[in-house]
Design an enzyme around this catalytic site. Structure first.
Site, mmCIF file in Angstrom:
data_model
loop_
_atom_site.group_PDB
_atom_site.id
_atom_site.type_symbol
_atom_site.label_atom_id
_atom_site.label_comp_id
_atom_site.label_asym_id
_atom_site.label_seq_id
_atom_site.Cartn_x
_atom_site.Cartn_y
_atom_site.Cartn_z
ATOM 1 N N TYR A 60 0.866 -1.147 -0.095
ATOM 2 C CA TYR A 60 -0.063 -0.125 -0.092
ATOM 3 C C TYR A 60 0.863 1.188 0.032
ATOM 4 C CZ TYR A 60 -4.336 2.529 1.204
ATOM 5 O OH TYR A 60 -5.319 3.478 1.373
ATOM 6 N N LYS A 117 -1.320 -1.044 -4.205
ATOM 7 C CA LYS A 117 -2.197 -0.251 -4.144
ATOM 8 C C LYS A 117 -1.692 1.257 -4.116
ATOM 9 C CE LYS A 117 -6.609 0.739 -1.237
ATOM 10 N NZ LYS A 117 -6.167 2.325 -1.235
#
Ligand code: MN9
Length: 302
Positions: free
Chosen positions: A132, A161
């Site tokens: 992330y 992400k």
């Protein structure tokens, strides 16, 4: 390598009751609603779902509630936690219940601690790991882009992400074979243009059909259509972002029939006037094409 997880993933809102207890029934109906709109899966217990603030018990319950309803669609479980042991525990739990992948925000600390955390998580997780990258929230996690690239090269790291507007970096990661999910809903079309294979976003809860339009247009190389729907989505984001964002998301979802309750963080509107002003503004300013597509019914309409 990684296209099986491509597509549109709402960052699932965790429904809570007034005492901050997880409400499985609302979670089920929200999931079914999103799946019937055609999303490719959902991403649970991330920043939008407040995973880091939920008790482990509820994080497990969330996975156990949703998994049986996924009907072939993919569950991505955010396992980020204050300790690596908890994160590994959650990764094993997600795997046992049939999730497709795990993801984690970087831990607090310097870039060496971040690397160690991701190394351990990737090697101990039975499921592939989606990093992330969110520099606004974790500005010190990576000292430079090379550090992020190096972690991407670790075994069992599937992709990222990517919640940032640095599309040059996004494209560099795509070119190395990583699966990239666009993180800022405001710029899904741009991320897809630069090679992201999907998107994960909080406002996908509100208007999944709009993001699916953008995604499908992009798949066909119809960038003009993608741009038009992105612009319409952004007219809605313009409204939501004027208010405390997570309370705003919940208020809009409650209006749509999914009462997700308060936030674990306690964040709320400053007054009920502010809450009403948001819904009023949605009624007045949501673009017609979006209102029609998502079946937004204004409170004052007959
Ligand atoms: O990464 C989301 N980030 C957070 C995904 O929720 C913190 C986005 O979907 C944003 O909420 C959205 C609004 O800025 O783009």
């Amino acid at each position: 390598m990684s296209t099986s997880l491509s597509g549109i993933y709402p960052a699932f809102l965790t429904p809570l009751d007034a005492d901050h207890r997880f409400v499985p029934k609302v979670a089920e109906s929200l999931l079914l609603h999103l799946l019937s709109a055609g999303v490719d899966g959902t991403y649970v217990a991330g920043s939008t779902g407040e995973g880091m603030r939920l008790p482990l018990r509820d994080r497990r319950a969330l996975v156990e509630t949703l998994m049986p309803l996924m009907s072939g669609k993919k569950l991505i479980v955010h396992v980020g936690a204050p300790t690596i042991d908890e994160a590994v525990l959650l990764a094993n739990h997600a795997a046992k219940h049939g999730a497709a992948a795990i993801s984690s925000l970087p831990p607090a600390g310097d870039s060496l601690q971040v690397r160690r955390f991701y190394e351990t998580l990737a090697s101990e997780s039975p499921l592939p790991l989606i990093l992330y990258y969110f520099p606004k929230v974790a500005p010190t996690a990576f000292e430079n882009s090379q550090e992020l690239i190096d972690i991407c090269d670790l075994p069992n790291v599937l992709g990222v992400k990517f919640t940032d507007f640095n599309f040059y970096l996004l494209q560099r990661l795509v070119k190395r074979g990583n699966l990239l999910f666009n993180g800022y809903d405001e710029a899904l079309a741009a991320g897809l243009l630069m090679g992201a294979q999907g998107g994960i976003g909080s406002t996908y809860n509100v208007m999944p059909q709009v993001y699916l339009k953008i995604f499908h247009a992009a798949l066909q190389g119809d960038w003009e259509t993608a741009r038009i729907w992105q612009s319409r989505a952004n007219s809605v984001l313009d409204i939501l972002l004027k208010y405390p964002f997570f309370p705003a998301l919940r208020a809009v979802m409650a209006r749509r029939g999914f009462n997700c309750g308060p936030l674990m963080s306690g964040q709320d509107f400053t007054s009920s006037t502010q809450h009403d002003a948001l819904l009023d503004e949605m009624d007045r300013n949501i673009p017609l094409e979006v209102a029609e597509l998502i079946q937004w019914h204004s409170a004052t309409a007959a």
